[in-house]
Design a protein around this motif. Structure first.
Motif, short mmCIF file in Angstrom:
data_model
loop_
_atom_site.label_atom_id
_atom_site.label_comp_id
_atom_site.label_asym_id
_atom_site.label_seq_id
_atom_site.Cartn_x
_atom_site.Cartn_y
_atom_site.Cartn_z
N GLY A 172 -29.21 -18.81 48.61
CA GLY A 172 -29.47 -20.48 48.61
C GLY A 172 -28.84 -21.10 49.23
N TRP A 173 -29.39 -21.35 50.56
CA TRP A 173 -28.58 -22.20 51.25
C TRP A 173 -27.70 -23.37 50.75
CZ3 TRP A 173 -28.91 -27.21 53.50
CH2 TRP A 173 -27.92 -27.12 54.70
N HIS A 174 -26.52 -23.41 51.43
CA HIS A 174 -26.01 -24.36 51.59
C HIS A 174 -24.97 -25.03 52.51
CE1 HIS A 174 -21.94 -22.42 51.82
NE2 HIS A 174 -22.66 -21.04 50.75
N ASP A 175 -24.24 -26.38 52.73
CA ASP A 175 -24.61 -26.90 54.04
C ASP A 175 -23.11 -26.38 54.18
OD1 ASP A 175 -22.87 -28.23 52.80
OD2 ASP A 175 -23.55 -30.69 53.27
N VAL A 190 -39.35 -18.11 54.07
CA VAL A 190 -37.59 -18.65 53.95
C VAL A 190 -38.75 -19.70 52.42
CG1 VAL A 190 -37.12 -21.85 54.16
CG2 VAL A 190 -37.30 -19.77 56.21
N ARG A 191 -38.01 -20.22 51.17
CA ARG A 191 -38.68 -20.69 50.50
C ARG A 191 -37.89 -22.23 50.35
NH1 ARG A 191 -38.67 -16.44 45.55
NH2 ARG A 191 -40.01 -15.31 46.02
N PHE A 192 -39.03 -23.23 49.67
CA PHE A 192 -38.89 -24.73 50.09
C PHE A 192 -38.40 -24.64 48.05
CE2 PHE A 192 -40.03 -24.38 54.25
CZ PHE A 192 -38.87 -25.14 54.99
N MET A 193 -37.59 -25.65 47.53
CA MET A 193 -37.87 -25.60 46.16
C MET A 193 -37.77 -27.00 46.23
SD MET A 193 -35.68 -22.33 45.38
CE MET A 193 -36.01 -22.06 43.75
N ILE A 225 -33.23 -24.93 49.58
CA ILE A 225 -33.93 -23.50 50.47
C ILE A 225 -33.67 -22.67 49.75
CG2 ILE A 225 -33.54 -22.67 52.67
CD1 ILE A 225 -34.17 -25.37 54.06
N LYS A 226 -34.02 -21.70 50.02
CA LYS A 226 -33.56 -20.31 49.21
C LYS A 226 -34.28 -19.40 51.00
CE LYS A 226 -32.60 -19.74 44.59
NZ LYS A 226 -32.62 -18.91 43.28
N TYR A 227 -33.75 -18.53 50.69
CA TYR A 227 -33.89 -17.69 52.58
C TYR A 227 -33.91 -15.93 52.19
CZ TYR A 227 -29.52 -17.57 54.14
OH TYR A 227 -28.01 -17.52 54.40
N SER A 228 -34.53 -15.58 52.98
CA SER A 228 -34.23 -13.85 52.23
C SER A 228 -34.55 -12.95 54.69
CB SER A 228 -34.98 -12.68 51.73
OG SER A 228 -34.92 -11.56 51.44
N ARG A 229 -33.64 -12.17 54.46
CA ARG A 229 -34.23 -11.30 56.12
C ARG A 229 -34.98 -9.72 55.42
NH1 ARG A 229 -29.10 -13.89 57.09
NH2 ARG A 229 -27.96 -12.70 55.85
#
Length: 867
Positions: A135-138, A168-171, A124-128
């Motif tokens: 890039g999201w990470h836990d 939000v992007r699902f990759m 997942i990548k996201y932007s405001r």
């Protein structure tokens, strides 16, 4: 006209009170779990985009999770194969405003049973702002999310940490080059703080009694150097630190993880400066800071806070200054409210002064409204929680010039709502009394109706009375998965079985319909009372007449043959539901359609008794497709203890499937009649005692056959989900075959607990995890087998847990969950061998599903008890 339940009324009252009290709870990841509109359609097609598309029918707009309108091929599919390292392909969702996102859901491509593409893993990548992507990470740095194992199950994954984003992007990610398809949903709530980023000094390390304690902002998503800039992190993740900073809310994280902290020695001026950037100019009422105050370890909350404001390019000269009261008694962490004096700004710079060696913060949030209205109470989107914090500081005085009028109006509204609630509760009590009387009438009516001979089956196409309730009309419905994998949202319940690959390459379904749960491990389910969907029928795509080409069944182990429907003679109606009926019929010439193992000895001219499932002519497109898929499943089941599909009638409407029907009816009624013949209820003689003990071996012989049939289903990775004596049929010489007609019969309505507006559940046969967690597995079938065995050995004298009400049965499952020795088990039946009850029956009801026996072990154990 739409009706709301008592629960929904209380829900609305709660949020009215919440708004009135000038807000007292901060955004909570555990409550902020609402679908954001991919499924419900609030997100428009133009807000869904993609890097590419395989075809027009797999464009981005079809990437809505569980979209069930019949358009497209059922998912978004990129134009080229996904690559392990390239991450070039993505599905993008624009939420139009900042949202706090706690959960994501994914599904594969179904294409009405023709597709089998899904994403096993994704990032997942996201932007405001749509420009800077992160890039999201836990919390442990892992970026790849485990996705789907088949094309049908909805897989929900908690985002830990949550993200604050508009885009939000699902990759999709694959180990090997392959085509992947995705459907997605986002869950969360609107981010009302409007905070776009904060800039703070990087956290420091403390050494406490030889222990390394790190106070860095480990999930910050901006630039990291000596100072963190242009990002958000732990100060906005909704997690508040514990009183003791050496411990953490998050399991397995290092000491100090919950807090961002700084040492006084590193700041010669004696304060830490933080800058907060917002999405637009706002009117700020207050700021709330969650501080640690463990002064015995050199940590105290700040001594003073001075905040500067900026609406343009320059900071205002006059700050707002606040000094909290000093607490030298309590060492508990707490929120400190800093009044901001209704100052207007798009950025705030605050300086927090040390009062001891260390200063630790875990959360910062703002109360603000539109700068135009100069009001601290902003409009809230219905159904969403507010982004505010508890424990208002008593020194902060709110202007209440209009508050009294508002409170007076709300009190009047609440009084009206409470009156409505009382009326609804009174009506529900009255309705229950009527239902008890009507249930007896329904049973009498069914008995009388089954005794009447009617005309030939070909003329029986009357419309049906729906027993199902309508689905919820609520725009928002929170999702609370109790485990991260394979937990399906209740409003996304599948209506009828669809296909997934099983171990022997059978196409089979694993999505839910009447029972709101997902089958674990991708196992399809066998019993659904297939035409008894309690979902509201779709308004689109209904076809009244469709001739089905028989090549639909090509590739099955034994293609189903078309049976001449004029040779079916109606005998009795066994049951009915929203989408069809189950009839008992005589089939003339059916012997020519039987396999060798089903051949009968009678004269070939004698009609054969069969059960016929029919689908209503006005059933919607999805119900029709799923009915055909069920035929495909049943056509491949070959076992002497499973009811066999004999033939079909699909050339014209109504669609029909013809199955075996055993001459002695269902096992429940058979055992009841056997009990009446064999035993007296009181004053048993010694002879009757002997007869009872000899009868046990015959009953266990029946159970052996059921175990054998379930062993076969489990070998194919099928989950039955409704195993009971009512779903077993009895033939000659005590031959038993497993079926799935029980739920469709009015005779057994009392065996199912109705969830208002949703589903009916056979709770007295269900395992605790099926009721509480919505989890159906082979192990939950084993639990149901234990109850079925109890039914058999008691000759169905009474319903399981007859001494408990439905609500008490559900409460008892809670005792199984808590496992404190208070759970109630079914008692040992008379004449039941100790080895069968203690070693087998009780083992089927073990709390730990992994400790329950397999059907192979059950079958072997019962065979030994017969020896």
């Amino acid at each position: 006209m739409k009706f709301i339940t008592v629960h929904q009324l209380l829900h609305h009252v709660f949020f009215l009170l919440l708004a009135t009290a000038a807000v007292r709870c901060q955004v909570n990841p555990e409550m902020c779990r609402y679908p954001l509109g991919m499924t419900g359609g609030q997100i428009q097609d133009e807000d869904i985009s993609a890097s590419s598309q395989w075809s027009e029918s797999t464009a981005a707009r079809f990437g809505r999770l569980d979209l069930d309108n019949g358009d497209g091929d059922g998912a978004w599919c990129p134009d080229i194969m996904s690559e392990p390292d390239g991450l070039k392909e993505y599905l993008q969702v624009d939420l139009r405003s900042l949202h706090f996102i706690t959960l994501v859901g994914t599904q594969g491509r179904h294409a009405d049973g023709m597709g089998n593409e899904f994403a096993q893993r994704y990032r997942i990548k996201y932007s405001r702002d749509g420009t800077n992507w992160v890039g999201w990470h836990d919390r442990k740095g892992r970026q790849v999310i485990e996705g789907n194992r088949n094309a049908y199950d909805v897989v929900l994954k908690d985002l830990e940490p949550p993200i604050i984003a508009r885009f939000v992007r699902f990759m999709p990610v694959t180990d090997h080059s392959m085509i992947v398809c995705m459907r997605v949903e986002l869950y969360g709530c609107e981010w009302l703080d409007g905070l776009m980023s904060y800039s703070i000094p990087d956290g420091h390390q403390m050494i406490y009694r030889g222990l390394d304690v790190y106070f860095n902002d480990s999930v910050y998503d901006g630039a990291s150097a000596e100072r963190l800039t242009k990002g958000l992190g732990q100060l906005t993740d909704g997690t508040w630190g514990l009183d003791d900073f050496l411990h953490s809310h998050m399991y397995g994280m290092w000491p100090g993880y919950d807090f961002v902290g700084w040492s006084n020695r590193s700041f010669p001026k004696g304060y830490v400066e933080m800058i907060f950037e917002f999405d637009h100019v706002r009117n700020f009422t207050s700021m709330k800071v969650h501080c640690n105050n463990m002064f015995s370890r050199g940590v105290r909350m700040f001594r003073q806070a001075g905040c500067y404001f900026r609406s343009g390019s320059d900071w205002e000269a006059e700050p707002v200054t606040f000094r909290p009261s000093v607490d030298r008694v309590s060492q508990s962490a707490r929120f400190v409210t800093v009044p901001l004096g209704d100052r207007t700004a798009s950025a705030i710079k605050c300086r927090f002064h040390f009062s001891d060696m260390w200063m630790l913060f875990s959360e910062i949030a703002f109360q603000s409204g539109s700068a135009v209205y100069n009001n601290s109470l902003t409009p809230r989107k219905h159904g969403h929680p507010t982004n505010t914090l508890p424990a208002d500081d008593p020194t902060h005085k709110v202007d209440d010039s209009n508050t009294r009028i508002l409170i007076g109006c709300l009190v009047a509204i609440i009084a009206i709502l409470l009156t409505i609630i009382v009326i609804i509760l009174w009506r529900q009590v009255w309705q229950k009394m009527l239902e008890k009387a009507s249930r007896r009438m329904l049973d009498d009516e069914l008995t009388a109706r089954l005794a009447v001979q009617t005309q030939a089956f070909s003329s029986q196409h009357s419309s049906l009375t729906s027993e199902g309730g309508s689905t919820s009309n609520s725009t928002y419905e929170r999702i609370f998965p109790l485990c991260a994998d394979y937990q399906e949202p209740s409003r996304l319940i599948r209506k009828l079985p669809e296909f997934a690959q099983s171990t022997d390459h059978l196409d089979s379904g694993s999505s839910s319909k009447a029972l709101p749960a997902t089958v674990s491990d991708g196992a399809p389910h066998y019993a659904e009372a297939d035409i008894i969907s309690l979902q509201e029928a779709s308004d689109s795509g209904t076809n009244s007449t469709t001739a089905v080409s028989m090549n639909l069944f090509a590739g099955t182990e034994s293609s189903m043959r078309e049976f001449p429907r004029h040779k079916l003679t109606f005998k009795e109606k066994l049951g009915e539901g929203q989408f069809g009926e189950v009839h008992l019929c005589e089939a003339e010439g059916m012997q020519d359609f039987l396999d060798e193992d089903l051949a009968v000895d009678e004269n070939s001219d004698s009609p054969l008794l069969v059960a016929v499932k029919t689908l209503r002519e006005d059933a919607n497109k999805n119900a029709r497709n799923d009915f055909l898929k069920e035929i495909r499943i049943m056509s491949r089941l070959r076992d002497p203890n499973i009811v066999r599909l004999l033939a079909v009638c699909v050339d014209t409407d109504p669609l029909c499937m013809i199955t075996e029907y055993m001459e002695n009816g269902d096992l429940n009624q058979f055992l009841c009649s056997l009990r009446r013949k064999q035993f007296q209820e009181d004053n048993k003689t010694e002879q009757e005692e002997k007869e009872g003990k000899s009868m046990v071996s015959k009953l266990i012989g029946m159970a052996v056959q059921i175990a054998s049939g379930m062993k076969y289903l489990s070998s194919l990775n099928f989950v039955h989900r409704d195993l009971a004596t009512r779903n077993c049929l009895v033939g000659k010489n005590f031959t038993i075959k497993i079926a799935d007609f029980g739920m469709s019969r009015n005779l057994y309505r009392g065996d199912y607990y109705r969830i208002q507006g949703r589903a009916v559940l056979p709770i007295r046969w269900m395992s605790w995890e099926s009721i509480l967690l919505g989890k159906f597995t082979m192990a939950s079938d084993v639990w149901a087998f234990g109850v079925t065995l109890w039914e058999i050995l008691t000759l169905c004298k009474e319903q399981p847990y007859s001494q408990l009400s439905d609500e008490q049965v559900i409460e008892n499952t809670g005792e199984f969950f808590r496992d404190q020795g208070k759970q109630v088990y079914l008692p040992k039946p008379p004449y039941c061998p100790d080895s069968v009850y203690n070693d087998l029956m009780l083992s089927c009801w073990r709390r730990n599903a992994k400790q329950r026996p397999s059907f192979q072990e059950i079958h072997a154990h019962l065979m030994e008890s017969l020896a």
